[in-house]
Design a protein around this motif. Structure first.
Motif, PDB file in Angstrom:
ATOM      1  N   PRO A  72       0.794  -1.231   0.000  1.00 25.37           N
ATOM      2  CA  PRO A  72       0.000   0.000   0.000  1.00 25.37           C
ATOM      3  C   PRO A  72       0.826   1.281   0.000  1.00 25.37           C
ATOM      4  O   PRO A  72       1.947   1.324   0.515  1.00 25.37           O
ATOM      5  CB  PRO A  72      -0.778  -0.117   1.316  1.00 25.37           C
ATOM      6  CG  PRO A  72       0.197  -0.798   2.235  1.00 25.37           C
ATOM      7  CD  PRO A  72       0.943  -1.785   1.364  1.00 25.37           C
ATOM      8  N   ILE A  73       0.245   2.324  -0.554  1.00 26.70           N
ATOM      9  CA  ILE A  73       0.717   3.688  -0.359  1.00 26.70           C
ATOM     10  C   ILE A  73      -0.226   4.291   0.675  1.00 26.70           C
ATOM     11  O   ILE A  73      -1.443   4.321   0.465  1.00 26.70           O
ATOM     12  CB  ILE A  73       0.689   4.488  -1.672  1.00 26.70           C
ATOM     13  CG1 ILE A  73       1.709   3.896  -2.655  1.00 26.70           C
ATOM     14  CG2 ILE A  73       0.984   5.962  -1.426  1.00 26.70           C
ATOM     15  CD1 ILE A  73       1.691   4.547  -4.018  1.00 26.70           C
ATOM     16  N   LEU A  74       0.332   4.751   1.796  1.00 22.84           N
ATOM     17  CA  LEU A  74      -0.480   5.111   2.956  1.00 22.84           C
ATOM     18  C   LEU A  74      -0.470   6.605   3.244  1.00 22.84           C
ATOM     19  O   LEU A  74       0.477   7.318   2.910  1.00 22.84           O
ATOM     20  CB  LEU A  74       0.009   4.353   4.192  1.00 22.84           C
ATOM     21  CG  LEU A  74      -0.033   2.819   4.089  1.00 22.84           C
ATOM     22  CD1 LEU A  74       0.649   2.196   5.302  1.00 22.84           C
ATOM     23  CD2 LEU A  74      -1.465   2.322   3.966  1.00 22.84           C
ATOM     24  N   SER A  75      -1.527   7.054   3.925  1.00 23.32           N
ATOM     25  CA  SER A  75      -1.626   8.443   4.360  1.00 23.32           C
ATOM     26  C   SER A  75      -0.995   8.597   5.732  1.00 23.32           C
ATOM     27  O   SER A  75      -0.438   7.653   6.299  1.00 23.32           O
ATOM     28  CB  SER A  75      -3.105   8.861   4.420  1.00 23.32           C
ATOM     29  OG  SER A  75      -3.763   8.152   5.459  1.00 23.32           O
ATOM     30  N   LEU A  76      -1.116   9.801   6.295  1.00 25.22           N
ATOM     31  CA  LEU A  76      -0.523  10.096   7.594  1.00 25.22           C
ATOM     32  C   LEU A  76      -1.008   9.162   8.690  1.00 25.22           C
ATOM     33  O   LEU A  76      -0.270   8.807   9.592  1.00 25.22           O
ATOM     34  CB  LEU A  76      -0.832  11.545   7.987  1.00 25.22           C
ATOM     35  CG  LEU A  76      -0.148  12.628   7.152  1.00 25.22           C
ATOM     36  CD1 LEU A  76      -0.760  13.978   7.444  1.00 25.22           C
ATOM     37  CD2 LEU A  76       1.339  12.657   7.431  1.00 25.22           C
ATOM     38  N   ASP A  77      -2.298   8.785   8.631  1.00 26.73           N
ATOM     39  CA  ASP A  77      -2.881   7.943   9.668  1.00 26.73           C
ATOM     40  C   ASP A  77      -2.994   6.487   9.225  1.00 26.73           C
ATOM     41  O   ASP A  77      -3.859   5.749   9.683  1.00 26.73           O
ATOM     42  CB  ASP A  77      -4.256   8.475  10.082  1.00 26.73           C
ATOM     43  CG  ASP A  77      -5.180   8.682   8.881  1.00 26.73           C
ATOM     44  OD1 ASP A  77      -4.712   8.472   7.743  1.00 26.73           O
ATOM     45  OD2 ASP A  77      -6.347   9.050   9.079  1.00 26.73           O
TER      46      ASP A  77
END
Length: 269
Positions: free
Chosen positions: A211-216
């Motif tokens: 995955p490419i993930l966000s801050l959270d």
């Protein structure tokens, strides 16, 4: 309609109203009066005032002390910047696929979440590739593809529960039994940050996704490698390690944004 349905409908309507109020402020060039907001949103001034007070408490709207007019707040800027960064991250990751493909010697694609589930938006193939390959717009199954497993592992609870419910219905199995079957695997995927699957979609191919993930740690996109050699999908293989580094590079860092600007510096905490 049950009380629960009625409460849900009222809550959704409240969200709609709040969005109309927020949108009325956003579309105006600068601070805007209560009367003008109510007119643009199609509600009474008293109703608009109630929503504006709630939006002010959330930080989405700010009221100036001198004139009493309303303008967009700090939290609205945060949301806007986060949205821009997410789109930009996905575009940059998609543009970087060619380097990933050349580095490992396999085909790759990037997927995002849509109404149809995990959906391919960009593909990259080796110049010498001649085998069948999924193209943009193809939606992938949630539990029988490495891409789908990544989205399932990093999905928010309501999305995962809905996906499990559909899967249980399609298989004719009890929801609890299916949930107990998948939860340990999804937990492991979250820990190692990748999923492997040998699919029947295109026989003889092995899929590795990360995955490419966000801050959270919410999933923004998924990058998938397509290998004909099963050794590339082996645990701790060079392909997996390279994929993990690639996705980490394009994920949002845990503090701040990739490219701070003056606005971000002012609102940084």
């Amino acid at each position: 309609m049950t009380d629960e349905d009625g409460a849900t409908s009222a809550s959704v309507k409240s969200i709609d109203n709040a969005f109309e109020i927020l949108n009325a402020v956003a579309q105006h060039d600068g601070p805007i009066s209560l009367k003008e907001i109510a007119l643009r949103a199609g509600v009474s001034p008293s109703k608009a005032h109630r929503y504006l007070q709630s939006l002010c408490r959330c930080g989405l709207i700010n009221q100036t002390r001198k004139s009493g007019a309303y303008d967009l707040g700090v939290e609205t800027m945060r949301l806007g910047l986060a949205a821009v960064n997410r789109v930009d991250l996905i575009n940059r990751a998609a543009d970087g696929l060619s380097e990933l493909v050349e580095a490992i010697g396999v085909n790759a694609y990037i997927s995002v979440w849509s109404d149809l589930g995990p959906t391919v938006i960009r593909t990259e193939r080796l110049a010498s590739a001649s085998n069948a390959f999924l193209g943009p717009g193809v939606s992938l199954p949630m539990f029988t593809s490495s891409t789908g497993l990544i989205f399932a592992a990093f999905a928010c609870k309501p999305v995962l529960r809905e996906a499990l419910s559909r899967e249980a219905e399609s298989r004719g199995e009890p929801f609890n039994r299916l949930s107990e079957h998948w939860m340990p695997l999804l937990k492991e995927i979250r820990e190692v940050r990748y999923a492997r699957y040998s699919s029947d979609l295109i026989p003889g191919q092995h899929y590795i996704s990360s995955p490419i993930l966000s801050l959270d740690d919410q999933i923004l996109a998924c990058v998938t490698l397509v290998a004909k050699d099963s050794r590339l999908a082996a645990k701790d293989s060079r392909a997996i390690n390279t994929l993990l580094k690639f996705c980490k590079k394009y994920s949002l860092p845990k503090r701040g944004y990739f490219y701070p600007n003056q606005i971000e510096e002012k609102i940084a905490v």
